[in-house]
Motif scaffolding. Sequence first.
Motif, PDB file in Angstrom:
ATOM      1  N   ARG A  23       0.798  -1.224   0.000  1.00  0.00           N
ATOM      2  CA  ARG A  23       0.000   0.000   0.000  1.00  0.00           C
ATOM      3  C   ARG A  23       0.833   1.278   0.000  1.00  0.00           C
ATOM      4  O   ARG A  23       0.280   2.367   0.115  1.00  0.00           O
ATOM      5  N   THR A  24       2.147   1.160  -0.106  1.00  0.00           N
ATOM      6  CA  THR A  24       2.990   2.359  -0.036  1.00  0.00           C
ATOM      7  C   THR A  24       3.988   2.433  -1.178  1.00  0.00           C
ATOM      8  O   THR A  24       4.535   1.420  -1.625  1.00  0.00           O
ATOM      9  N   VAL A  25       4.211   3.661  -1.616  1.00  0.00           N
ATOM     10  CA  VAL A  25       5.209   3.968  -2.644  1.00  0.00           C
ATOM     11  C   VAL A  25       6.033   5.147  -2.146  1.00  0.00           C
ATOM     12  O   VAL A  25       5.481   6.128  -1.629  1.00  0.00           O
ATOM     13  N   VAL A  45       0.353   6.593   0.074  1.00  0.00           N
ATOM     14  CA  VAL A  45      -0.305   5.467   0.738  1.00  0.00           C
ATOM     15  C   VAL A  45      -1.715   5.326   0.161  1.00  0.00           C
ATOM     16  O   VAL A  45      -2.479   6.304   0.120  1.00  0.00           O
ATOM     17  N   ALA A  46      -2.053   4.125  -0.288  1.00  0.00           N
ATOM     18  CA  ALA A  46      -3.372   3.904  -0.881  1.00  0.00           C
ATOM     19  C   ALA A  46      -3.733   2.431  -0.853  1.00  0.00           C
ATOM     20  O   ALA A  46      -2.856   1.559  -0.938  1.00  0.00           O
ATOM     21  N   GLY A 131     -10.639   4.280   1.668  1.00  0.00           N
ATOM     22  CA  GLY A 131     -10.740   2.970   2.285  1.00  0.00           C
ATOM     23  C   GLY A 131      -9.553   2.571   3.143  1.00  0.00           C
ATOM     24  O   GLY A 131      -9.518   1.449   3.668  1.00  0.00           O
ATOM     25  N   LEU A 132      -8.592   3.471   3.307  1.00  0.00           N
ATOM     26  CA  LEU A 132      -7.439   3.178   4.150  1.00  0.00           C
ATOM     27  C   LEU A 132      -7.825   3.068   5.620  1.00  0.00           C
ATOM     28  O   LEU A 132      -8.835   3.633   6.048  1.00  0.00           O
ATOM     29  N   ALA A 153      -2.745  -2.845   7.830  1.00  0.00           N
ATOM     30  CA  ALA A 153      -2.880  -3.815   6.744  1.00  0.00           C
ATOM     31  C   ALA A 153      -1.528  -4.258   6.194  1.00  0.00           C
ATOM     32  O   ALA A 153      -1.401  -5.374   5.676  1.00  0.00           O
ATOM     33  N   ASP A 154      -0.524  -3.401   6.295  1.00  0.00           N
ATOM     34  CA  ASP A 154       0.830  -3.735   5.839  1.00  0.00           C
ATOM     35  C   ASP A 154       1.765  -4.047   6.998  1.00  0.00           C
ATOM     36  O   ASP A 154       2.964  -4.225   6.786  1.00  0.00           O
TER      37      ASP A 154
END
Length: 334
Positions: A23-25, A45-46, A131-132, A153-154
Amino acid sequence: MTDAAALPGQPRRTVHSGPATARTVNVLAPNPSAMTLDGTNTWIVAEPDSALAVVIDPGPLDDVHLRAVIDAVERGGRRVGLTLLTHGHPDHAEGAGRFAELTGTKVRALDAALRLGDEGLAAGDVITTGGLELRVVPTPGHTADSLSFHLPADRAVLTGDTILGRGTTVVAHPDGRLGDYLDSLRRLRSLTVDDGVHTVLPGHGPVLEDAQGAVEFYLAHRAHRLAQVETAVEAGHRTPSEVVAAVYADVDRSLWLKPPNCRCGHSWSTSPDTGSSRSAPGVERGGPRRRTYGTYSGRRGPPVGSHIARTVADTAEGPGVSANASPAAPRPAG
C-alpha cells in the motif's frame, strides 16, 4: 562489507523511489545531505483498488519533486485525496502549501500553523481516505509536533524522523525533548509487540524490515549515550561543549550541533529512564518559538538553560552518515 541484514532494523540495501509495501510507494526528494541522508522520503499510501491516495510529507519546496509525487500517484490510476505531515521541519513540510495548490487537497498536521483546512491530527485519529486504515500515533521528541502513522494492513509504521533508516535522529532542545522521545520509542515498541508491526517506513533512509529490532537499538543507544554523558560530567566536564567533545570524540565534528550557551557552575542530575532533570538555580531558559508554515520564526529568547545531560543528549544526536555513504556500513553518531 557488512551484510545489511545484520544492521539494526535490517535495512533494505538501497533507498529509491518505488513501491515499498502493498500500500505504499516512496518518492525520494532530491535533497540529500549529512542530516537528510539520501533525501526526504515522500510516502504515497493507498488501498490497491482505491482511486484516492494519501501523501505523507510532500518534502521541500521543489516543484520538480512535488510534480514527481503527483505523477507517481497518477501512474497508479489515482489522485491525491489528502496530505499529512509527520512534523513541521522544512525538509518534510516546506512544500506542503504548494503541493496543496497543485492537488487541491487539504493538509492535516498536529500543529495548527501547518494545516490547510479546518481538520488537524490527534492521537487516536484514523485516516480512512480511499478505504485506508491509517492510525495516528503521537511520537513527540524529535519535535513537539512529531507524529507517526500506523498502517495495520501492511504491518507497517511511517515514522517521519522519529526512527530513521540509518543512524539515529536529532532531538534538539527546546522543541525536542529526550524524555518525550524515549516515551515515543516505547510507544512504537508496543506496536511491534502488541500489534504485529514489523516494517518501518522512515522519513529518511532505507525501509527497515525489523521494526522491533530498530526500536530496541534506539532505546539501548539512548541509554548508552546518557550513561556516557553522566560519566563525562562526573569526570569534570561542565559545559555542553566540553561534554560533547568528550562523548562524541569519535564522530565527525561537522555533525555536531552547536550546543546552546549555558551559564552553569552548579551540579546537574538526570534520569537515564526519562531524561528528566533538575536544573541549577540562576540559569535562564530560552523563550518560546512561534512556528510558521514549514519553518520556525520568532523570539528565541536568552540562552537555553537545560541541564548539561539533556542539552548534550538532545542537541548532539544526528544521523552521522553522509548522504553518499554506503547503506551497508553506516555508523550512527547519535
